[in-house]
Design a protein around this motif. Sequence first.
Motif, short mmCIF file in Angstrom:
data_model
loop_
_atom_site.label_atom_id
_atom_site.label_comp_id
_atom_site.label_asym_id
_atom_site.label_seq_id
_atom_site.Cartn_x
_atom_site.Cartn_y
_atom_site.Cartn_z
N ALA A 131 3.13 6.05 -2.62
CA ALA A 131 4.32 6.91 -2.59
C ALA A 131 4.40 7.89 -3.77
CB ALA A 131 5.58 6.06 -2.52
N PRO A 132 4.17 7.46 -5.02
CA PRO A 132 4.33 8.40 -6.16
C PRO A 132 3.23 9.46 -6.23
CG PRO A 132 4.41 6.08 -6.88
CD PRO A 132 3.87 6.09 -5.50
N ILE A 133 2.13 9.27 -5.47
CA ILE A 133 0.98 10.18 -5.58
C ILE A 133 1.21 11.47 -4.79
CG2 ILE A 133 -1.53 10.38 -5.30
CD1 ILE A 133 -1.71 7.37 -5.41
N THR A 160 0.84 -1.20 0.00
CA THR A 160 0.00 0.00 0.00
C THR A 160 0.87 1.25 0.00
OG1 THR A 160 -1.83 -1.10 1.17
CG2 THR A 160 -1.76 1.31 1.26
N GLY A 161 1.89 1.24 0.84
CA GLY A 161 2.82 2.38 0.91
C GLY A 161 3.51 2.62 -0.42
N LYS A 162 3.93 1.55 -1.09
CA LYS A 162 4.63 1.69 -2.38
C LYS A 162 3.69 2.23 -3.45
CE LYS A 162 7.98 -0.81 -3.61
NZ LYS A 162 8.90 -1.86 -4.13
N LEU A 194 0.71 12.16 -1.55
CA LEU A 194 -0.38 12.48 -0.64
C LEU A 194 0.17 12.99 0.68
CD1 LEU A 194 -2.61 9.31 -1.21
CD2 LEU A 194 -3.22 11.65 -1.84
N PRO A 195 -0.65 13.69 1.48
CA PRO A 195 -0.19 14.12 2.81
C PRO A 195 0.20 12.91 3.67
CG PRO A 195 -2.23 15.25 2.19
CD PRO A 195 -1.99 14.20 1.15
N ASP A 196 1.22 13.09 4.50
CA ASP A 196 1.69 11.99 5.36
C ASP A 196 0.56 11.43 6.22
OD1 ASP A 196 4.22 12.22 4.35
OD2 ASP A 196 5.02 13.37 6.04
N PHE A 197 -0.32 12.30 6.68
CA PHE A 197 -1.45 11.89 7.52
C PHE A 197 -2.24 10.76 6.87
CE2 PHE A 197 -5.94 12.18 8.59
CZ PHE A 197 -5.95 12.34 9.96
N ILE A 198 -2.53 10.90 5.58
CA ILE A 198 -3.32 9.90 4.87
C ILE A 198 -2.53 8.61 4.67
CG2 ILE A 198 -4.42 9.36 2.65
CD1 ILE A 198 -5.26 12.27 2.45
N VAL A 199 -1.29 8.74 4.23
CA VAL A 199 -0.46 7.56 3.95
C VAL A 199 -0.20 6.76 5.23
CG1 VAL A 199 1.76 6.76 3.08
CG2 VAL A 199 0.62 8.68 1.96
#
Length: 265
Positions: free
Chosen positions: A135-137, A130-132, A139-144
Amino acid sequence: MAFLRNPDKQQFTAYEKKFIGVINKSISSTLEILRLYEGLKKLYLNTVKALAAAIDAKDPYTHGHSFRVAKYSVAMARKLNLSEEAISDLEIAVYMHDLGKIGISEAVLKKAGKFTDEEYNEIKKHPHFTGKILAPINLPDFIVLTAIQHHKRLDGKGYPLGLSGDQIISTAKIVAVADVFDALTSDRPYRPAMPVEKALEILINDIDRAFDRKIVLALIDVLKDNDIIEEIKDVYRDLKFVDIHGLNCFLTTLTDQLVRPVIRI
């Protein structure tokens, strides 16, 4: 938009009328930008929902899982008084929380029996995937972090990375409770859906080890709130109960137990 002046005052001057026209154009442009922004935001959310539906469709037993977990999570977040902006980001994170399952073999996901150690280790890779994917999108760290930390435990025995306590983002703790509750109350290839009462007892037995106490309390508050239950009926499974008529009494008793710290030996 109207500009008014008392009858006893002089009429608007040509300069004032021109100034009003400038204000009108400025506001109109701003409103149009806001309208476009809301349209993009809606498109973005619908795209995320479509991705979640595609992942859930890989396994008929998890059909609708992401949508139910999102509803539970949002309802709990409101009980916990999170801001509407944080709740909006949380909802997006929940729809993305199982995206990594696209990298897991369908034979493993649909297996009817108990996982081997090798199969379980493969399942545990899905938050990393999911993280990988995210990663290219950018997104804010909160969401990831919310999306990839939903299998963490307070005692550090979760996966991946084994973070514990305050190292885990608070919103991931909400998703963890919602995710497990939906899994327990849904049919699985290896067991039928559990009654709500049994699922709550399992969550409570792991309070302060796997799950945050105040978040489990928030889930109980959600289940006691008839207005919220009505609101989420569109994705609600036919939940099973040991005693539906005595549910409120049961939930109140659980709440009383949870507000007193559990002493473990």
